[in-house]
Each structure stands twice: as C-alpha cells, then as structure tokens.
Design a protein around this motif. Structure first.
Motif, PDB file in Angstrom:
ATOM      1  N   LEU A  71      51.396 126.013 -45.452  1.00  0.00           N
ATOM      2  CA  LEU A  71      49.950 125.873 -45.290  1.00  0.00           C
ATOM      3  C   LEU A  71      49.224 126.114 -46.605  1.00  0.00           C
ATOM      4  O   LEU A  71      47.998 126.032 -46.662  1.00  0.00           O
ATOM      5  N   HIS A  72      49.959 126.449 -47.662  1.00  0.00           N
ATOM      6  CA  HIS A  72      49.396 126.657 -48.992  1.00  0.00           C
ATOM      7  C   HIS A  72      50.372 126.061 -49.994  1.00  0.00           C
ATOM      8  O   HIS A  72      51.287 125.322 -49.619  1.00  0.00           O
ATOM      9  N   SER A  73      50.247 126.365 -51.254  1.00  0.00           N
ATOM     10  CA  SER A  73      51.121 125.797 -52.280  1.00  0.00           C
ATOM     11  C   SER A  73      52.573 126.154 -52.018  1.00  0.00           C
ATOM     12  O   SER A  73      52.884 127.310 -51.695  1.00  0.00           O
ATOM     13  N   PRO A  74      53.477 125.192 -52.156  1.00  0.00           N
ATOM     14  CA  PRO A  74      54.908 125.510 -52.013  1.00  0.00           C
ATOM     15  C   PRO A  74      55.331 126.528 -53.079  1.00  0.00           C
ATOM     16  O   PRO A  74      54.707 126.655 -54.133  1.00  0.00           O
ATOM     17  N   PHE A  75      56.393 127.249 -52.795  1.00  0.00           N
ATOM     18  CA  PHE A  75      56.897 128.262 -53.725  1.00  0.00           C
ATOM     19  C   PHE A  75      58.400 128.382 -53.540  1.00  0.00           C
ATOM     20  O   PHE A  75      58.970 127.877 -52.569  1.00  0.00           O
ATOM     21  N   SER A  76      59.054 129.047 -54.471  1.00  0.00           N
ATOM     22  CA  SER A  76      60.480 129.343 -54.342  1.00  0.00           C
ATOM     23  C   SER A  76      60.651 130.820 -54.021  1.00  0.00           C
ATOM     24  O   SER A  76      59.754 131.626 -54.268  1.00  0.00           O
ATOM     25  N   GLY A  77      61.810 131.171 -53.461  1.00  0.00           N
ATOM     26  CA  GLY A  77      62.038 132.558 -53.064  1.00  0.00           C
ATOM     27  C   GLY A  77      61.767 132.754 -51.589  1.00  0.00           C
ATOM     28  O   GLY A  77      61.745 131.806 -50.798  1.00  0.00           O
ATOM     29  N   LEU A  78      61.523 134.007 -51.193  1.00  0.00           N
ATOM     30  CA  LEU A  78      61.339 134.340 -49.782  1.00  0.00           C
ATOM     31  C   LEU A  78      59.879 134.554 -49.388  1.00  0.00           C
ATOM     32  O   LEU A  78      59.494 134.276 -48.259  1.00  0.00           O
ATOM     33  N   CYS A  79      59.059 135.076 -50.305  1.00  0.00           N
ATOM     34  CA  CYS A  79      57.697 135.456 -49.948  1.00  0.00           C
ATOM     35  C   CYS A  79      56.677 134.824 -50.881  1.00  0.00           C
ATOM     36  O   CYS A  79      56.924 134.676 -52.083  1.00  0.00           O
ATOM     37  N   TYR A  80      55.530 134.474 -50.325  1.00  0.00           N
ATOM     38  CA  TYR A  80      54.436 133.903 -51.100  1.00  0.00           C
ATOM     39  C   TYR A  80      53.570 135.018 -51.679  1.00  0.00           C
ATOM     40  O   TYR A  80      53.206 135.973 -50.989  1.00  0.00           O
ATOM     41  N   VAL A  81      53.247 134.890 -52.952  1.00  0.00           N
ATOM     42  CA  VAL A  81      52.318 135.798 -53.625  1.00  0.00           C
ATOM     43  C   VAL A  81      51.230 134.947 -54.262  1.00  0.00           C
ATOM     44  O   VAL A  81      51.535 134.002 -54.999  1.00  0.00           O
ATOM     45  N   PRO A  82      49.946 135.220 -53.989  1.00  0.00           N
ATOM     46  CA  PRO A  82      48.877 134.405 -54.579  1.00  0.00           C
ATOM     47  C   PRO A  82      48.882 134.520 -56.100  1.00  0.00           C
ATOM     48  O   PRO A  82      48.982 135.615 -56.655  1.00  0.00           O
ATOM     49  N   VAL A  83      48.789 133.375 -56.758  1.00  0.00           N
ATOM     50  CA  VAL A  83      48.860 133.326 -58.224  1.00  0.00           C
ATOM     51  C   VAL A  83      47.674 132.518 -58.752  1.00  0.00           C
ATOM     52  O   VAL A  83      47.340 131.468 -58.205  1.00  0.00           O
ATOM     53  N   ARG A  84      47.081 133.016 -59.821  1.00  0.00           N
ATOM     54  CA  ARG A  84      46.041 132.252 -60.510  1.00  0.00           C
ATOM     55  C   ARG A  84      46.547 131.939 -61.913  1.00  0.00           C
ATOM     56  O   ARG A  84      47.039 132.826 -62.617  1.00  0.00           O
ATOM     57  N   PHE A  85      46.476 130.682 -62.304  1.00  0.00           N
ATOM     58  CA  PHE A  85      46.981 130.243 -63.604  1.00  0.00           C
ATOM     59  C   PHE A  85      45.834 129.853 -64.512  1.00  0.00           C
ATOM     60  O   PHE A  85      44.870 129.205 -64.085  1.00  0.00           O
ATOM     61  N   GLU A  86      45.913 130.236 -65.789  1.00  0.00           N
ATOM     62  CA  GLU A  86      44.926 129.868 -66.796  1.00  0.00           C
ATOM     63  C   GLU A  86      45.642 129.388 -68.053  1.00  0.00           C
ATOM     64  O   GLU A  86      46.706 129.912 -68.405  1.00  0.00           O
ATOM     65  N   GLN A  87      45.081 128.404 -68.716  1.00  0.00           N
ATOM     66  CA  GLN A  87      45.619 127.940 -70.001  1.00  0.00           C
ATOM     67  C   GLN A  87      44.571 128.159 -71.078  1.00  0.00           C
ATOM     68  O   GLN A  87      43.389 127.851 -70.889  1.00  0.00           O
ATOM     69  N   HIS A  88      44.992 128.694 -72.240  1.00  0.00           N
ATOM     70  CA  HIS A  88      44.092 128.959 -73.344  1.00  0.00           C
ATOM     71  C   HIS A  88      44.634 128.286 -74.596  1.00  0.00           C
ATOM     72  O   HIS A  88      45.856 128.193 -74.807  1.00  0.00           O
ATOM     73  N   ALA A  89      43.743 127.824 -75.449  1.00  0.00           N
ATOM     74  CA  ALA A  89      44.164 127.212 -76.711  1.00  0.00           C
ATOM     75  C   ALA A  89      44.869 128.225 -77.594  1.00  0.00           C
ATOM     76  O   ALA A  89      45.796 127.910 -78.332  1.00  0.00           O
ATOM     77  N   ALA A  90      44.434 129.474 -77.524  1.00  0.00           N
ATOM     78  CA  ALA A  90      45.085 130.572 -78.249  1.00  0.00           C
ATOM     79  C   ALA A  90      44.924 131.815 -77.404  1.00  0.00           C
ATOM     80  O   ALA A  90      44.134 131.842 -76.454  1.00  0.00           O
ATOM     81  N   MET A  91      45.675 132.851 -77.749  1.00  0.00           N
ATOM     82  CA  MET A  91      45.581 134.087 -76.984  1.00  0.00           C
ATOM     83  C   MET A  91      44.156 134.630 -77.053  1.00  0.00           C
ATOM     84  O   MET A  91      43.622 134.852 -78.140  1.00  0.00           O
ATOM     85  N   PRO A  92      43.470 134.787 -75.904  1.00  0.00           N
ATOM     86  CA  PRO A  92      42.090 135.292 -75.931  1.00  0.00           C
ATOM     87  C   PRO A  92      42.035 136.716 -76.472  1.00  0.00           C
ATOM     88  O   PRO A  92      43.021 137.446 -76.425  1.00  0.00           O
TER      89      PRO A  92
END
Length: 419
Positions: free
Chosen positions: A387-408
């Motif tokens: 019902l949410h994003s597919p994942f690998s493993g046994l349990c789902y953990v909510p994840v937020r992803f960010e991309q930066h041009a350089a380390m903030p």
C-alpha cells in the motif's frame, strides 16, 4: 567409553550417557576429604541417560535453561570430558567452538596458536600449511596475529578459535554460546559460513539461547531439562517447550486439557479468542502498510492487573515484531468472572508473505513472570502487495530522500525531517 562407528552410520551416536560432578562448598572441604577420607561433597548429575543420533547433513539445536546440561553435553561429544556411563560413537572429525580460549596459550602469538590449536583438533601438518593463510584472513586479526593471545579481547579470541575450527574440514561442527561474543558483522559472517558448511553436507550441533537462530539454522532441536532430554523434535515445538520452562509453568499448574493447540499457562486469566480486521473488515489477508486492529478477548477467574501482549512471526518462525501493554504503559485490570476485549491498532508494515500471531497474558514485561496464558500461533495472516513504496527486507520504515549539489552546511535534525 568412546568408540568409532562404521562408514554410513550416524556422524554422532550418543547412547545412555550420564555425567556427574562433585560439588564442594570450599577448597578446604576438598582438602579435608582428601586427607581424612571423609565425604565433604555433594553430587550433581549434569546429564542423566541422554541418547540421540546426529545424521550426516543434519543440524541439531540444543536448548535449555542455565544448568540444564548443554555445555556438559558438548564437552562430552567433543572429547573434553568422558562420560561416567553410556557411550559416544563418532564417525569422522568433530570440531567446534566451545568456551573462549580453549586450547590457546596466552603467551603464544595468534600465529603460533593456530598451529598448536589445529594440531589439538586433529589437523595434519600439511592441512595446517595449506589452510594457514585462509585461517588468518578469515579471522581478520591483521597485525594482531603476531601479538600474544593474552592481549586479545574476547571477540578476537572468538574470531581466531572459529577460524581454526571451521577450516579443519570436520564432518560435524559444534557451536556453543561463544559466538555471542564479538561484533554483529563478524557474527553474521560466522553464521553464513556455518550455513555453507551445512549446505555442503556437514552436520551441526548448535547450542544457543537465541531461539530465532536455532529455528533458522536447525532441522531438529533437543530440549534439556535437569540433565535429561525433555523433547526431541521440530525446532518450533522445542522452542515452545523451552518458553514454557523459562516461564516456570509446570504441567500440574495447568488445567488438564489446554484450551487451544499450542498454549499453556496457569489459565486463571485466559484468552478466549483472537481476531484481526482491516479496511474491509475481519479477515486474514492484508496489504503491506494496511492499518488493522487485533482483538484479544479475555476472561478471568481472578481480580488482577496483568499484561496482554502480541508477537508476530514470519513463516520461518522468526520473531518480527512484538509489544505488550506493559511496554505501552497501559496495564489491563481484570475482574473475577468478567470478560474483556483488548484491542491493538497498528499498521502491518511487513513484507509480503505468511505470518503467525502469538498472544499472551502475564505479569510485568515478559511471560517469564506469572504466565497466565501463552497461545502460540493463535492466528495466521498473509500480507499481499504494497500500500506504499515497495521495500526489501521484512519491515517497512518511512524514509525521506534528499539530493544536494554539495554537502549542506548543516543538516536538519531527524525530528524536523520527519515532521
């Protein structure tokens, strides 16, 4: 008595083995007994008429509380001790990892101890020379291989001992609780190597308090209690009986007829039924992430404040998630002659597959205290689809992803990221 058995016979055959030890209250009592021939000891029977066979390619787990006789059994099988009665027949080389430091000389370096320890477990000079570099590499001791073993940590000693034992090319590998020492990554490496050994047809005798690893690794399990085999069979049932022992539930403290298959307890407060419901009502098939309610209907013959808990296991019997009202800081009050429904609401954030639900009533945080009712596999359910994003493993953990041009310059605290 130790004997060799013919080709094609069991790798290990233990017949009616018993072992007892003299227990002295002090060293002075031992001296008095030796000088004046007056008995100053009591006898402790560590093993009493133990019999079983280990076949080629079979993995047997050994469970039991402290003092049940597990370590004594492994020492007898490995030849460190001899039985007082009965016989042990071995068909091939048996090696293993028992107590940390067994067979090591603290004054010698790790490199020197490899040669000495390998000889002690039956390896020839040619075998040692051929596998020496592989043993050193597996141990991951690096430059410490040339340091005295007395300077090693317990984890380093375990690494060296395991590396030597697993490279001895045994027909049977014995593993005791020594694997509990060391970092998680190396433990996983050892367990992977043990599985590979088993898959190649090797036999394993495995002692652990880690029930999940016994279920995952072993085809069969023995439960020792007071020096005798209390159960010999499927790991799941052995684990169930083991839980029963550590909960202190004796047969005489229960009703003569259990309420359900796979349950036990004093049953003064007990579980009458268990049901699950999701978005579409009661059922046994849910989507990964679907919110569900678990209703545990209880009845009581006593006034008591107790804990009600749930435990989810996967198809291999591995514990995936568990909680109870003590951990949730919500104790349940029962009144004599009453019935009550305890409802747990949670999202089933598990991977697709089949699961079982175990429920229990007890005191405090674990069922070791005043176990009223433990019902193993009270319900089964299946997770189908996401019902949410597919994942690998046994349990789902909510994840937020960010991309930066350089380390903030600074990263947001985790609590801000997930707000």
């Amino acid at each position: 008595m130790t004997a060799e058995i013919a080709q094609g016979a069991p790798v290990l055959k233990v017949e009616h083995v018993s072992k007892q030890f003299r227990i002295y209250r002090s060293t002075a009592d031992r001296l008095v007994e030796g000088l004046f021939k007056r008995q100053r000891h009591r006898l402790h029977k560590a093993l009493d008429d133990v019999s079983f066979e280990l076949r080629q390619g079979e993995a047997i787990g050994v469970l039991g509380q402290n003092g049940a006789g597990k370590s004594t059994l492994l020492k007898l099988v490995s030849g460190v001790l001899t039985p007082d009665a009965g016989s042990i027949a071995r068909n091939g080389r048996i090696t293993g990892l028992l107590e940390l430091g067994t067979g090591f000389d603290g004054k010698l370096t790790g490199r020197q101890n490899i040669a000495v320890n390998a000889r002690l477990i039956g390896m020839t000079g040619d075998e040692i020379e051929e596998r020496f570099d592989s043993i050193v590499a597996f141990s991951e001791l690096g430059e410490f291989i040339d340091a005295p073993v007395r300077t090693y940590s317990s984890g380093m000693v375990m690494r060296l001992g395991f590396a030597v034992a697993i490279h001895a090319d045994p027909v049977c590998f014995i593993v005791d609780e020594a694997l509990a020492v060391g970092d998680a990554r190396f433990q996983q490496k050892c367990l992977k190597r043990i599985k590979e050994f088993r898959d190649r047809g090797g036999s394993i005798l495995y002692v652990s308090h880690d029930i999940n690893s016994v279920k995952l690794l072993c085809d069969r399990a023995l439960l020792l209690a007071h020096g005798r085999i209390d159960y010999d069979g499927a790991p799941d049932q052995a684990a169930q009986n083991y839980y029963r022992h550590i909960a202190g539930v004796e047969a005489g403290s229960q009703r003569e007829t259990p309420l359900h298959e796979g349950d036990y307890g004093a049953l003064r407060t007990r579980i009458a039924s268990v049901s699950m419901a999701g978005r579409h009502g009661a059922g046994t098939r849910f989507g990964s992430g679907e919110p569900v309610t678990i209703d545990v209907e209880c009845e009581s013959d006593q006034d008591a404040s107790l804990t009600v808990g749930i435990l989810v296991r996967d198809r291999f019997g591995q514990d995936v998630f568990g909680t109870n009202t003590a951990l949730l800081e919500a104790p349940v009050r029962f009144e004599r002659g009453s019935r009550a429904v305890c409802r747990f609401a949670l999202p089933l954030n598990f991977a697709p597959g089949k699961y079982t639900l175990t429920v229990a009533i007890h005191s405090d945080e674990t069922h070791v205290h005043d176990c009223q009712h433990w019902w193993d596999a009270a319900a089964t359910f299946e997770i189908v689809g996401f019902l949410h994003s597919p994942f690998s493993g046994l349990c789902y953990v909510p994840v937020r992803f960010e991309q930066h041009a350089a380390m903030p310059a600074s990263l947001s605290p985790a609590e801000e990221i997930y707000d």
